[in-house]
Design a protein around this motif. Structure first.
Motif, PDB file in Angstrom:
ATOM      1  N   GLY A 134       2.098  -4.192   2.011  1.00  0.00           N
ATOM      2  CA  GLY A 134       3.362  -4.058   1.686  1.00  0.00           C
ATOM      3  C   GLY A 134       4.055  -5.192   2.092  1.00  0.00           C
ATOM      4  O   GLY A 134       3.746  -6.319   2.468  1.00  0.00           O
ATOM      5  N   PHE A 135       5.733  -5.227   1.926  1.00  0.00           N
ATOM      6  CA  PHE A 135       6.703  -6.337   2.701  1.00  0.00           C
ATOM      7  C   PHE A 135       6.358  -6.231   3.874  1.00  0.00           C
ATOM      8  O   PHE A 135       6.548  -5.498   4.716  1.00  0.00           O
ATOM      9  N   HIS A 136       5.894  -7.660   4.552  1.00  0.00           N
ATOM     10  CA  HIS A 136       6.012  -7.653   6.045  1.00  0.00           C
ATOM     11  C   HIS A 136       4.936  -7.190   6.782  1.00  0.00           C
ATOM     12  O   HIS A 136       4.786  -7.380   8.073  1.00  0.00           O
ATOM     13  N   ALA A 137       3.897  -6.500   6.152  1.00  0.00           N
ATOM     14  CA  ALA A 137       2.954  -5.660   7.077  1.00  0.00           C
ATOM     15  C   ALA A 137       1.807  -5.168   6.144  1.00  0.00           C
ATOM     16  O   ALA A 137       2.020  -4.946   4.993  1.00  0.00           O
ATOM     17  N   VAL A 138       0.646  -5.071   6.768  1.00  0.00           N
ATOM     18  CA  VAL A 138      -0.482  -4.436   6.004  1.00  0.00           C
ATOM     19  C   VAL A 138      -0.943  -3.243   7.171  1.00  0.00           C
ATOM     20  O   VAL A 138      -1.154  -3.434   8.064  1.00  0.00           O
ATOM     21  N   TRP A 139      -1.010  -2.056   6.262  1.00  0.00           N
ATOM     22  CA  TRP A 139      -1.644  -0.848   6.976  1.00  0.00           C
ATOM     23  C   TRP A 139      -3.066  -0.848   6.667  1.00  0.00           C
ATOM     24  O   TRP A 139      -3.370  -0.636   5.562  1.00  0.00           O
TER      25      TRP A 139
END
Length: 281
Positions: free
Chosen positions: A7-12
């Motif tokens: 996503g925006f600003h992060a990867v899970w």
């Protein structure tokens, strides 16, 4: 699960018993995320999973941590702005079905609820330090040191001299966001608290923030690391309780009300946090 959702600003990255969150680096990424770098959130630390509409054609996948499971969120005490919440993943609206599938699968794997009896999410690692308005704060894992600045510290702090507080002598940390009008970090010592706590700028157990001093991405991880060290030395059932000043509780509720009116805290979150604060009186 082993799947990835960017996503925006992060990867899970979704694993069988946890979610590994890798925060991006970049000028648009909140500095707190960049400071955290990477966090593993055990599913045992999660109370609930939510998927809600976001702003400007986005959806938000959010984990709600259990009370007491994450020292960072305990230190933040509801003061983080929505965009700096490390448990939110913002995605384009066209990926809603994919996010819904992940949310449903995560929810099916949750087995714990209610307050946690220990921290389940790792705290930022020491050594840590930051510059406050009236001094420098450092934490080496066993003690906190405050060294006063000759340009910002009050005469009361200069008279008291530089301070060193062993973790074994502490029972908690109080962090007021530097984004508020009167931000500070105060250490709470074990044993009876004074009937009236001194103002932070007069208290040798506190450092005060100012414009550019004690920013969230530096002072909040610091506070979380100290909290985790205190908790690890003192099992929860035997931990001495810090007496909360009623005036401080009233101020926290007032600040919470401002966040609620600004739309940064939901009705549910406001009611729950207010009840929690009143219970501490």
């Amino acid at each position: 699960m082993g799947d990835v959702l960017a996503g925006f600003h992060a990867v899970w990255e979704f694993e069988s018993d946890s979610v590994l969150i890798r925060y991006e680096r970049g000028i648009r990424t909140p500095k707190l995320f960049q400071a955290l770098g990477e966090r593993r959130i055990p599913l045992s630390a999660v109370e609930e999973v939510r998927l809600t509409p976001g702003r400007r054609g986005t959806v938000v996948l959010r984990l709600l941590p259990r009370a007491g499971a994450d020292p960072l969120m305990e230190a933040a005490d509801g003061q983080l702005k929505e965009g700096s919440d490390p448990y939110r993943l913002v995605l384009p609206a066209e990926r809603e079905s994919e996010a819904a599938s992940r949310a449903e699968e995560l929810t099916s794997r949750l087995t714990e609820s209610g307050p946690a009896d220990r921290y389940l999410v790792a705290a930022p690692e020491a050594p840590l330090q930051f510059k406050a308005y009236d001094g420098k704060a450092a934490f080496d894992g066993t003690s906190v040191q405050f060294r006063w600045s000759w340009t910002g510290a009050s005469s009361a702090k200069w008279k008291a001299g530089d301070q060193s507080y062993p973790v074994a002598d502490l029972c908690g940390v109080e962090w007021r966001s530097p984004e508020a009008l009167a931000g500070y970090l105060r250490l709470r010592a074990s044993g009876p608290a004074p009937d009236v706590a001194p103002e932070p700028d007069q208290d040798p157990a506190a450092v005060v923030f100012g414009l550019g001093y004690g920013p969230v991405h530096e002072s909040l991880p610091f506070a979380a690391a100290v909290l985790a060290a205190v908790r690890s030395r003192r099992p929860v059932p035997a931990a001495p309780r810090c007496r909360r000043d009623p005036a401080d509780i009233a101020e926290r509720i007032r600040h919470l009300g401002e966040l609620h009116q600004a739309g940064l805290v939901t009705d549910e979150e406001f009611a729950g946090k207010k009840a929690q604060l009143l219970a501490e009186l």
